[in-house]
Design an enzyme around this catalytic site. Structure first.
Site, PDB file in Angstrom:
ATOM      1  N   GLU A 107      -5.080  -4.043   2.614  1.00  0.00           N
ATOM      2  CA  GLU A 107      -4.066  -3.355   3.430  1.00  0.00           C
ATOM      3  C   GLU A 107      -2.794  -4.192   3.397  1.00  0.00           C
ATOM      4  O   GLU A 107      -2.830  -5.393   3.677  1.00  0.00           O
ATOM      5  CB  GLU A 107      -4.605  -3.207   4.860  1.00  0.00           C
ATOM      6  CG  GLU A 107      -3.576  -2.908   5.937  1.00  0.00           C
ATOM      7  CD  GLU A 107      -2.884  -1.547   5.774  1.00  0.00           C
ATOM      8  OE1 GLU A 107      -3.589  -0.531   5.695  1.00  0.00           O
ATOM      9  OE2 GLU A 107      -1.633  -1.525   5.746  1.00  0.00           O
ATOM     10  N   ASP A 139      -0.754  -6.415  -1.201  1.00  0.00           N
ATOM     11  CA  ASP A 139      -0.241  -5.217  -1.859  1.00  0.00           C
ATOM     12  C   ASP A 139      -1.352  -4.621  -2.746  1.00  0.00           C
ATOM     13  O   ASP A 139      -1.844  -5.286  -3.662  1.00  0.00           O
ATOM     14  CB  ASP A 139       0.958  -5.651  -2.714  1.00  0.00           C
ATOM     15  CG  ASP A 139       1.634  -4.490  -3.412  1.00  0.00           C
ATOM     16  OD1 ASP A 139       1.053  -3.391  -3.445  1.00  0.00           O
ATOM     17  OD2 ASP A 139       2.745  -4.702  -3.929  1.00  0.00           O
ATOM     18  N   ASP A 157      -6.804   5.047   0.464  1.00  0.00           N
ATOM     19  CA  ASP A 157      -6.615   5.565   1.821  1.00  0.00           C
ATOM     20  C   ASP A 157      -5.173   5.298   2.213  1.00  0.00           C
ATOM     21  O   ASP A 157      -4.879   4.504   3.095  1.00  0.00           O
ATOM     22  CB  ASP A 157      -7.606   4.835   2.732  1.00  0.00           C
ATOM     23  CG  ASP A 157      -7.591   5.336   4.149  1.00  0.00           C
ATOM     24  OD1 ASP A 157      -6.810   6.258   4.467  1.00  0.00           O
ATOM     25  OD2 ASP A 157      -8.359   4.797   4.966  1.00  0.00           O
ATOM     26  N   SER A 158      -4.272   5.994   1.535  1.00  0.00           N
ATOM     27  CA  SER A 158      -2.845   5.708   1.699  1.00  0.00           C
ATOM     28  C   SER A 158      -2.244   6.499   2.849  1.00  0.00           C
ATOM     29  O   SER A 158      -2.818   7.465   3.333  1.00  0.00           O
ATOM     30  CB  SER A 158      -2.101   6.088   0.417  1.00  0.00           C
ATOM     31  OG  SER A 158      -2.143   7.493   0.249  1.00  0.00           O
ATOM     32  N   PRO A 164       5.958   2.640   2.328  1.00  0.00           N
ATOM     33  CA  PRO A 164       5.124   1.720   1.540  1.00  0.00           C
ATOM     34  C   PRO A 164       4.034   2.433   0.735  1.00  0.00           C
ATOM     35  O   PRO A 164       3.503   1.862  -0.210  1.00  0.00           O
ATOM     36  CB  PRO A 164       4.511   0.801   2.615  1.00  0.00           C
ATOM     37  CG  PRO A 164       4.648   1.529   3.909  1.00  0.00           C
ATOM     38  CD  PRO A 164       5.867   2.390   3.776  1.00  0.00           C
TER      39      PRO A 164
END
Lengths: 279, 279
Positions: A107, A139, A157-158, A164
């Protein structure tokens, strides 16, 4: 009754309003605005840049459906990566599978993890210490670029394809995910609403399809997400997620996912099937 | 860009807002408040007592799914009744089936029919004259009580279980529907959201199940209805709607329904299945 409301602008022309009891937390992190509110209908709600990420009462749909479809399509998912997903709900579902030996959460925004541990203890339950879980505040695209044939399953799981999360919808990223997967690996990405984000699906689906031999879209009903219907795109190197044997699937403690629903989720409404065919 | 919004109170604690171009029509009928508005996201929208009944752009989901599942489960649906459904969308789908010889629409509020013909010409297309369609402006419960073994399929296209639609959720009504069906007849009723109307499903499902030997619930994703997920309950005297042969189904011009989706719609999320089991 409280007269305070949170309102999400789901599109330029649609608003979703929730009556709130209280604002529990609000901060500007290095990456985004983060807030936690207490709503009467859906319990506590995590907001990033004023968009609903998850809520106490419907989080189970998203977290079960982004994880168990791929996990149950792979016969031996030992090493799993979750990119994003700082609330912990997805990785909590991943470690329900006994074959998992290591589950890595990558994350970018450590404050999401911290706020989730404090305000969403049930969602973040495995973030406070679990023998199989490793947490990286890093990242996601950098991490996958460093890994070669490392993971059995990667779950993307964006957040939305702005801010970002934008880089997590590019061909460069999906290629790096493919390279980080073992030769029989599977990836899943959340790919937004088939009602409100048709252009995204029409772009992202063929992109993933150009990289993975088996690419399929499936759906789940998430009432606090725009339109209530959400898509996930699975890219698989070997295993067809529709050709799984329901009898052999791992029996899981779930509220939404079932082996029958695993298969049914791929039966697309005709207009959604057309989106995946570039129509 | 217009600064006018229509806001539906979906529950006491949830609001759904649509930016509007214009209010096209507004009247108080003998039964309810009726309005037609023009929204930027969903096109024209029909409101009864300030609740969204249908919209130009997502009407296909509801109308296809309330009709084709039952119609394709019956081998010879010659005579069909639609109760409510004054906008005409459901009966438009019914007459897509060539075996239909007569389709009766029984709508209590004639003003709904008139407004739909004027403002929703595509939805109401068969209301302006179709050789197989008969329109009755009458009380649905009275009509079914007068009929004995008359219909092959009855579709209960009601509004919410408040106002004129309330009687359409009672055991007395479902028994009358059963009596009005032939010995191999099938009925379908819209039974609200499995997220927001759990008590209704927990009441109505066992009621229908006490009258019909085969009772099953299925789901469809309707973005302009509360929670985006909607349930339908099917009561059948003989044919199991899940045991249909997809190969033999009538091929229909649809945007949502497909033979695969027909079957998949019965694969319920675990929490919804529990609602039908009284849990």
């Amino acid at each position: 009754m409280s007269g305070m409301w949170f309102t999400e602008e789901q599109t330029a022309n649609i608003r979703f309003g929730c009556r709130i009891r209280d604002i529990l937390h609000s901060e500007k992190t290095d990456f985004q605005d983060l807030a936690v509110i207490d709503t009467l209908q859906w319990g506590r709600m995590l907001l990033l840049d004023n968009l609903v990420m998850t809520t106490d009462k419907d989080e189970f749909v998203y977290h079960e459906m982004i994880s168990h479809v791929a996990m149950n399509s792979h016969p031996n998912p030992q090493k799993v990566l979750v990119i994003g997903g700082g609330d912990g709900g997805t990785i909590r579902e991943v470690v329900k599978h006994e074959k998992v030996e290591k589950a890595v959460l990558c994350e970018i925004d450590g404050q999401v993890i911290e706020a989730s541990k404090k305000y969403f203890p049930e969602i973040a339950s495995v973030l406070t210490g679990h023998p199989k879980v490793e947490i990286l505040v890093a990242d996601g695209i950098k991490h996958v670029k460093e890994m070669k044939e490392e993971y059995d399953v990667i779950l993307v799981d964006s957040s939305e394809p702005i801010g970002p999360g934008a880089v997590l919808f590019t061909a460069e990223f999906y290629q790096a995910v493919s390279d980080a997967l073992k030769p029989d690996g599977i990836m899943v990405a959340q790919t937004e609403s088939p009602f409100y984000n048709q252009e995204l699906i029409q772009t992202v689906f063929p992109t993933i399809n150009s990289i993975f031999p088996i690419t399929k879209l499936y759906l789940a009903s998430i009432p606090t997400y725009p339109s209530g219907l959400w898509s996930f795109t699975i890219g698989s190197k070997k295993y067809d997620p529709e050709q799984v044997n329901a009898e052999e699937m791992v029996d899981l403690d779930t509220k939404y996912y079932t082996p029958s629903l695993h298969k049914a989720a791929f039966a697309l409404p005709r207009f959604v099937r057309k989106l995946t065919e570039g129509k």
